[in-house]
Design a protein around this motif. Structure first.
Motif, short mmCIF file in Angstrom:
data_model
loop_
_atom_site.label_atom_id
_atom_site.label_comp_id
_atom_site.label_asym_id
_atom_site.label_seq_id
_atom_site.Cartn_x
_atom_site.Cartn_y
_atom_site.Cartn_z
N THR A 63 -24.20 -2.95 16.87
CA THR A 63 -23.40 -1.63 15.55
C THR A 63 -22.65 -1.34 16.56
OG1 THR A 63 -25.21 -0.28 17.00
CG2 THR A 63 -26.55 -1.57 15.52
N GLY A 64 -22.08 -1.43 17.21
CA GLY A 64 -20.43 -1.02 17.77
C GLY A 64 -21.22 0.56 18.92
N ARG A 65 -20.44 0.72 19.60
CA ARG A 65 -20.71 1.72 20.84
C ARG A 65 -19.83 3.17 20.08
NH1 ARG A 65 -16.60 -0.77 25.67
NH2 ARG A 65 -18.73 -2.22 25.87
N THR A 66 -21.02 3.55 20.36
CA THR A 66 -21.10 5.48 19.56
C THR A 66 -21.25 6.61 20.54
OG1 THR A 66 -23.42 5.63 19.19
CG2 THR A 66 -22.12 4.58 17.59
N GLN A 67 -21.16 6.08 22.07
CA GLN A 67 -21.28 6.82 23.24
C GLN A 67 -21.13 6.78 24.28
OE1 GLN A 67 -25.51 8.62 21.78
NE2 GLN A 67 -26.31 7.26 23.44
N PHE A 68 -21.00 7.50 25.20
CA PHE A 68 -21.09 6.84 26.90
C PHE A 68 -21.73 7.99 27.78
CE2 PHE A 68 -17.14 6.00 24.68
CZ PHE A 68 -17.25 4.35 24.97
N GLN A 69 -22.61 7.34 28.38
CA GLN A 69 -23.74 8.24 29.35
C GLN A 69 -23.59 7.96 30.63
OE1 GLN A 69 -26.62 10.22 28.74
NE2 GLN A 69 -26.07 10.56 30.38
N VAL A 70 -22.92 8.71 31.85
CA VAL A 70 -22.81 9.01 33.10
C VAL A 70 -24.30 8.52 33.51
CG1 VAL A 70 -22.11 10.33 35.29
CG2 VAL A 70 -21.20 10.52 32.69
N VAL A 71 -24.25 7.79 34.49
CA VAL A 71 -25.71 7.32 34.91
C VAL A 71 -25.12 6.61 36.32
CG1 VAL A 71 -27.36 5.48 35.30
CG2 VAL A 71 -26.47 5.64 33.14
N CYS A 72 -26.35 7.53 36.84
CA CYS A 72 -26.42 7.67 38.45
C CYS A 72 -27.49 6.67 39.03
CB CYS A 72 -26.55 9.41 39.49
SG CYS A 72 -27.59 9.04 41.19
N SER A 73 -27.02 5.50 39.96
CA SER A 73 -28.05 4.69 40.63
C SER A 73 -29.54 5.39 41.25
CB SER A 73 -27.55 4.12 41.48
OG SER A 73 -27.17 4.68 42.36
N GLU A 74 -29.14 6.35 41.66
CA GLU A 74 -30.81 6.68 42.16
C GLU A 74 -31.32 7.64 41.37
OE1 GLU A 74 -32.24 10.29 45.62
OE2 GLU A 74 -30.15 8.27 46.03
N HIS A 75 -30.60 8.99 40.47
CA HIS A 75 -31.23 10.05 39.23
C HIS A 75 -31.71 9.56 37.61
CE1 HIS A 75 -30.12 11.84 42.57
NE2 HIS A 75 -31.34 12.81 42.97
N GLY A 76 -30.30 8.78 37.83
CA GLY A 76 -30.72 7.93 35.88
C GLY A 76 -29.68 8.72 35.66
N ALA A 77 -29.99 8.55 34.14
CA ALA A 77 -29.07 9.10 33.00
C ALA A 77 -28.67 11.18 34.03
CB ALA A 77 -29.36 9.79 31.72
N VAL A 78 -27.07 10.90 34.10
CA VAL A 78 -26.49 12.60 34.18
C VAL A 78 -26.12 13.24 32.58
CG1 VAL A 78 -24.45 13.92 35.89
CG2 VAL A 78 -26.14 11.72 36.68
N GLY A 79 -27.40 14.66 32.55
CA GLY A 79 -26.59 15.02 31.65
C GLY A 79 -27.03 14.55 30.39
N LYS A 80 -25.93 15.06 28.86
CA LYS A 80 -25.81 14.38 28.11
C LYS A 80 -24.63 13.73 27.70
CE LYS A 80 -27.39 18.98 26.63
NZ LYS A 80 -27.43 19.33 24.45
N PRO A 81 -25.09 12.03 26.85
CA PRO A 81 -24.18 11.17 26.28
C PRO A 81 -22.78 11.98 25.69
CG PRO A 81 -25.93 10.99 25.53
CD PRO A 81 -26.36 12.30 25.70
N HIS A 82 -21.66 11.54 26.25
CA HIS A 82 -20.47 11.46 25.37
C HIS A 82 -19.52 10.86 24.40
CE1 HIS A 82 -19.95 15.30 28.77
NE2 HIS A 82 -20.47 14.02 29.08
N TYR A 83 -19.01 11.33 23.55
CA TYR A 83 -18.65 10.50 22.59
C TYR A 83 -17.69 10.18 22.66
CZ TYR A 83 -23.35 12.44 20.65
OH TYR A 83 -24.63 12.46 20.93
N LEU A 84 -16.81 10.65 23.22
CA LEU A 84 -15.50 9.78 23.92
C LEU A 84 -15.10 9.69 25.20
CD1 LEU A 84 -13.49 12.80 22.72
CD2 LEU A 84 -13.70 10.36 21.68
N LYS A 85 -15.36 8.30 25.35
CA LYS A 85 -14.83 8.42 27.69
C LYS A 85 -14.39 8.90 28.15
CE LYS A 85 -15.10 3.94 29.87
NZ LYS A 85 -15.33 2.06 30.25
N VAL A 86 -13.46 9.23 27.53
CA VAL A 86 -12.27 10.73 28.43
C VAL A 86 -13.66 11.85 29.24
CG1 VAL A 86 -11.43 11.47 26.39
CG2 VAL A 86 -10.41 11.02 28.56
N LEU A 87 -14.20 12.07 27.86
CA LEU A 87 -14.70 13.63 28.58
C LEU A 87 -15.90 13.04 29.61
CD1 LEU A 87 -15.33 14.52 25.01
CD2 LEU A 87 -13.56 15.92 26.64
N ALA A 88 -16.42 11.99 28.80
CA ALA A 88 -17.57 11.35 30.44
C ALA A 88 -16.72 11.31 32.02
CB ALA A 88 -17.94 10.03 30.20
N GLY A 89 -15.86 10.32 31.78
CA GLY A 89 -14.79 10.76 33.29
C GLY A 89 -15.27 11.09 34.24
#
Length: 69
Positions: free
Chosen positions: A36-62
């Protein structure tokens, strides 16, 4: 000591990982694959999983990914 990694994961609207080839507008190159296409970007830690809420622009997740390291 285990190595911890932080990455940015592209996701579909239903929060499933998107590994499909996409165009520059994040739309699927091959719609027949069911993507369906990419709509969000999630920061993911290998130990803790998802960090915070998803961002709708990759530049904001960086910056979140860099601060988490």
């Amino acid at each position: 000591m285990a190595r911890i990694t932080v990455s940015i994961e592209a996701q579909h609207a239903n929060a499933t990982r998107c590994e499909h080839a996409v165009t520059s507008s994040c739309r699927p190159r091959d719609p027949e694959l069911g993507c369906t296409g990419r709509t969000q970007f999630q920061v993911v830690c290998s130990e803790h999983g998802a960090v915070g809420k998803p961002h709708y622009l990759k530049v904001l997740a960086g910056p979140v990914a860099l601060a988490t390291r």
